[in-house]
Design a protein around this motif. Structure first.
Motif, PDB file in Angstrom:
ATOM      1  N   LEU A  46      -1.659   7.085   1.742  1.00  0.00           N
ATOM      2  CA  LEU A  46      -1.285   5.678   1.886  1.00  0.00           C
ATOM      3  C   LEU A  46      -0.977   5.284   3.327  1.00  0.00           C
ATOM      4  CD1 LEU A  46       0.987   5.363  -1.280  1.00  0.00           C
ATOM      5  CD2 LEU A  46      -1.181   4.157  -0.903  1.00  0.00           C
ATOM      6  N   LEU A  86      -3.618   3.636  -4.845  1.00  0.00           N
ATOM      7  CA  LEU A  86      -4.757   4.446  -4.413  1.00  0.00           C
ATOM      8  C   LEU A  86      -5.975   4.162  -5.287  1.00  0.00           C
ATOM      9  CD1 LEU A  86      -3.022   7.868  -3.658  1.00  0.00           C
ATOM     10  CD2 LEU A  86      -3.966   6.251  -2.008  1.00  0.00           C
ATOM     11  N   ALA A 143       4.387   3.652   4.301  1.00  0.00           N
ATOM     12  CA  ALA A 143       3.406   4.008   3.271  1.00  0.00           C
ATOM     13  C   ALA A 143       3.782   3.374   1.936  1.00  0.00           C
ATOM     14  CB  ALA A 143       3.327   5.526   3.132  1.00  0.00           C
ATOM     15  N   GLY A 165      -4.700   2.219   1.190  1.00  0.00           N
ATOM     16  CA  GLY A 165      -4.559   3.432   1.984  1.00  0.00           C
ATOM     17  C   GLY A 165      -5.867   3.777   2.655  1.00  0.00           C
TER      18      GLY A 165
END
Length: 468
Positions: A265, A184, A286, A189
């Motif tokens: 994500l 992240l 994810a 994401g």
């Protein structure tokens, strides 16, 4: 300092004989609850909750935790009043009336008896996706046999396995969170600092959230299993309630954090909300965004082992204790109350749970809607039994005992009842129909008992009524 193996809250004063081995500590109970709820449970149902909540997965789990905390509070009160195995069956039977206890036990059986089969099936499907050469049915048999052997060797063996599995699950979760947060930070994401997992103005409605909670709450089911170990708890009866609350708080925080990270994500949130997650791979997708194929496979494998071994192990133990408690009161066949003389475990009940799980799991494996159907029934059985639990607190403490502790004995149970009632109303229609069908069958059995002059009775209570 050694703990007195026979605490003052002994069951002898209720007309029972102590048959199960008192060996579990507060820590054992907390670990048992954590394992039953599975710290990585959202891995397996993340996509369903994401779609059902309009992307507000963390909010759904936060509301679910709040609802379960009120329920845990009611469990704590009733476990102090009646420190015995049997869960809602015991509390409703002694707090309200024996026939109500029978119906409550019957409804919670819908949860307890079916949940091991559900866990075995989910885990077997996951393992088959990783090792296609081994069919689902063979994985299912392997899981059932392994757990039955471990549970047969006694609650201490189960407790030791629980501690090992809990550490393993937490390590996997830590790896996912570490890799996910780094991803992240690198811009992967759809938003590193988004609040969408807790609030999305474009999709928010309380009806939507509570509909998702009815799915998410499946991850919390199991904390109540701690109450079935009351006769194997070697500490004060207060340890049962405190361990429930502690386990819920710990696992709730873990659920919220991991689903928050996973939500950010998700590559295409709108597509997941629109199309759903038919293959149950949304969380692994994810994980793949965060760390690649290795993390996706690691989380999938962890889910299979956690659900098929760790979670189903304690589910089988809890279910066997409920069957034991009801059989001891002659509300189920007496042979289920047999305790192994050396292992001090309800051996026949344990074997019956294994047989039912195996047969039901193999049958549901043949159905396309097997997992969905089992999930719905498990949730409905638990929620309705929890509703009766809240009523039991009010009746026992306020109505009968004249308690003026308004928060713990009236307000908190009423709030818990209201939240769960809303969840049940928002549950899927199929679950409602089959759940009420199961309840109707329980009513028929109860009427049969009354007609044949075998009215449900509990030890201690029956003697008091006879004296009157």
């Amino acid at each position: 300092m050694a703990v007195d193996p026979t605490p003052p809250e002994g069951i002898e004063r209720y007309g029972y004989t102590q048959e199960l081995r008192r060996s579990l500590t507060f820590r054992d109970l907390v670990v048992y609850g954590l394992i039953f709820m599975v710290p990585i449970a959202p891995f397996g149902i993340f996509g369903s909750v994401f779609q059902g909540s309009g992307g507000m997965v963390a909010l759904a789990y936060a509301v679910g935790m709040l609802a379960m905390l009120f329920t845990a509070g009611s469990y704590a009160q009733m476990s102090r009043a009646f420190p015995m195995a049997g869960s809602v069956y015991t509390y409703a039977g002694r707090g309200i009336a024996a026939p109500v206890g029978f119906l409550s036990g019957w409804m919670i059986l819908l949860d307890y008896v079916l949940v091991p089969a559900l866990l075995y099936l989910i885990a077997s499907v996951a393992m088959n996706s990783l090792v296609p050469d081994v069919p689902v049915w063979l994985w299912l048999i392997a899981f059932v046999v392994l757990n039955t052997v471990v549970n047969f060797f006694g609650i201490e063996m189960t407790a030791r396995i629980n501690r090992i599995m809990l550490v393993a699950e937490l390590v996997i979760l830590a790896i996912f969170l570490a890799v996910g947060l780094v991803a992240l930070a690198q811009g992967k994401g759809h938003g590193g600092g988004s609040l969408s997992p807790i609030y999305n103005g474009g999709t928010f409605s309380w009806g939507l959230v509570f509909g998702a909670v009815s799915i998410a709450v499946l991850s919390f089911l199991g904390f109540d299993g701690i109450s079935t170990l009351a006769e194997e708890n070697r500490e004060s009866a207060r340890a049962i309630g405190r361990s429930m609350v502690a386990a819920l708080l710990l696992v709730g925080v873990l659920f919220i954090v991991q689903t928050w990270v996973a939500s950010l994500l998700v590559a295409d949130p709108d597509k997941l909300i629109k199309d759903g997650d038919a293959d149950g791979t949304a969380f692994y997708d994810a994980a793949r965004v965060a760390g690649g194929a290795w993390l996706a496979k690691l989380t999938a494998l962890a889910t299979a082992i956690a659900w098929g071994f760790a979670n189903s192990l304690v589910a089988q133990a809890a279910t066997s204790r409920l069957l034991y408690a009801m059989a001891r009161d002659r509300q189920l066949p007496r042979f289920l109350a047999r305790v192994h003389p050396r292992r001090q475990v309800p051996v026949n009940a344990t074997l019956l749970v294994a047989a039912v799980s195996l047969g039901l799991g193999l049958y549901m494996e043949q159905r396309e809607d097997g997992i969905t159907l089992l999930s719905s029934l498990v949730n409905f059985g638990a929620m309705t039994a929890f509703l009766v639990l809240h009523v039991s607190v009010v009746v026992h403490y306020v109505v009968r005992s004249g308690s003026r502790d308004w928060w713990r004995h009236l307000i908190a149970p009423a709030i818990g009842f209201g939240i769960l009632g809303y969840v049940v109303v928002n549950a899927k229609v199929a679950a409602q129909e089959l759940g009420f069908l199961w309840l109707g069958l329980g009513v028929v059995l109860l009427v049969g008992l009354l007609v044949t002059h075998r009215r449900p009775a509990l030890a201690g209570i029956a003697e008091e009524e006879d004296e009157k």
